[in-house]
Every structure is written in C-alpha cells, then in structure tokens.
Design a protein around this motif. Structure first.
Motif, mmCIF file in Angstrom:
data_model
loop_
_atom_site.group_PDB
_atom_site.id
_atom_site.type_symbol
_atom_site.label_atom_id
_atom_site.label_comp_id
_atom_site.label_asym_id
_atom_site.label_seq_id
_atom_site.Cartn_x
_atom_site.Cartn_y
_atom_site.Cartn_z
ATOM 1 N N ARG A 1 24.109 -111.559 -38.103
ATOM 2 C CA ARG A 1 25.414 -111.022 -38.491
ATOM 3 C C ARG A 1 26.493 -111.331 -37.446
ATOM 4 N NH1 ARG A 1 25.215 -107.804 -42.672
ATOM 5 N NH2 ARG A 1 23.208 -107.103 -43.412
ATOM 6 N N ILE B 1 17.450 -103.242 -44.482
ATOM 7 C CA ILE B 1 18.694 -103.985 -44.224
ATOM 8 C C ILE B 1 19.001 -104.937 -45.377
ATOM 9 C CG2 ILE B 1 19.791 -105.681 -42.699
ATOM 10 C CD1 ILE B 1 18.210 -104.331 -40.385
ATOM 11 N N ASN C 1 13.651 -104.368 -41.823
ATOM 12 C CA ASN C 1 14.281 -105.561 -42.395
ATOM 13 C C ASN C 1 14.472 -105.428 -43.897
ATOM 14 O OD1 ASN C 1 14.958 -107.786 -40.483
ATOM 15 N ND2 ASN C 1 12.916 -107.278 -39.756
ATOM 16 N N TYR D 1 22.145 -102.043 -40.806
ATOM 17 C CA TYR D 1 21.773 -102.966 -39.726
ATOM 18 C C TYR D 1 21.581 -102.269 -38.383
ATOM 19 C CZ TYR D 1 26.643 -102.784 -38.268
ATOM 20 O OH TYR D 1 27.860 -102.351 -37.847
ATOM 21 N N ALA E 1 23.028 -103.592 -46.511
ATOM 22 C CA ALA E 1 23.474 -104.279 -45.290
ATOM 23 C C ALA E 1 24.099 -103.332 -44.274
ATOM 24 C CB ALA E 1 24.460 -105.381 -45.648
ATOM 25 N N GLN F 1 17.410 -111.050 -38.237
ATOM 26 C CA GLN F 1 18.224 -110.763 -39.424
ATOM 27 C C GLN F 1 19.492 -110.008 -39.037
ATOM 28 O OE1 GLN F 1 16.204 -108.929 -42.747
ATOM 29 N NE2 GLN F 1 18.056 -107.925 -43.391
ATOM 30 N N THR F 2 19.352 -109.059 -38.107
ATOM 31 C CA THR F 2 20.513 -108.283 -37.689
ATOM 32 C C THR F 2 21.459 -109.118 -36.834
ATOM 33 O OG1 THR F 2 19.200 -106.263 -37.735
ATOM 34 C CG2 THR F 2 21.219 -106.197 -36.461
#
Length: 130
Positions: A74, A28, A25, A35, A32, A70-71
């Motif tokens: 997106r 990432i 994380n 990911y 970004a 978090q991924t």
C-alpha cells in the motif's frame, strides 16, 4: 513465584503464526481498511523471543515480513520504498528479538545459579555438626 510451564512446541507456534498471518491477510483482502491489524503479527516475534532460540526467532521474523507484504504494498508502486521498509523492519525486529532473547537467557542462567547456590547452602547446613 515463577510459573515453570513449557512453551508451545515449535511446530505448533509456527503453525499458529502462519494461521494468524493468513487470517490477517484474508481480513485485509475482505476489508482494505483493516490493514493496520497487520502490526499484530509483530507480537509473534516478541513471543518467540521469550521462548525459542535464534533460528525460530528468525523464521518468525521472515514469516512476519512475508505476511506484511500485502500491507506494505500500500506504500505505492515504489518497489524501493517497500524493500527499504522490509529491510529496516527486519533489522529492527532482529535487534529487538536478540535483546529480549539475551535478557531471558540471562535471567534463566541467574535463576539456575541461585538454585545451585541454595542447594549448596542446604548441603553445607545439613553436614554442619553444630
């Protein structure tokens, strides 16, 4: 021959999975474009299926889902899509970890039965007067 080593302690395994999740994380957050690396967390589910019982496997699946938020965020602002993704992923991971866990358990039991049969055969051969 099969190596009969012991798996890492449960606490160590869970701690390593948490550290890996936090590290992924953080990576990432810093870049970004990384990911796709989050998929690596699923390897923890596979390893837990080889070594640990159902409770630990489920804990690893929950941790994996937490770290993947978090991924999957997106996917956009569509909360329903994110929730459906995680529900689907959880289901798939539970089925796969249960299948692997059962195969491993079956193999262990089979090896134990074979060892018992060999011990019994040696016992019979040692007591055979012929």
């Amino acid at each position: 021959m099969i190596h009969k080593g012991k798996p890492p302690s449960t606490a160590l395994f869970l701690a390593a999975h948490i550290v890996a999740g936090l590290g992924i994380n953080l990576a990432i957050l810093l870049d970004a474009n990384l990911y796709f690396v989050a998929v690596m967390l699923i390897t923890g589910v596979g390893l837990s299926s080889l070594w640990y019982g159902r409770r630990i496997r489920l804990a690893v699946i929950v941790l994996t889902n937490v770290f993947l938020v978090q991924t999957t965020a997106r996917l956009g602002n569509d909360v329903v899509a994110v929730v459906l993704y995680h529900v689907g992923l959880t289901g798939i991971l539970i089925v796969l970890s249960e299948a692997v866990g059962r195969v491993v358990t079956g193999y262990r039991e089979s090896m134990e039965r074979e060892a018992q049969a060999n011990r019994r055969l040696h016992e019979i051969m040692n007591h055979n007067p012929a």
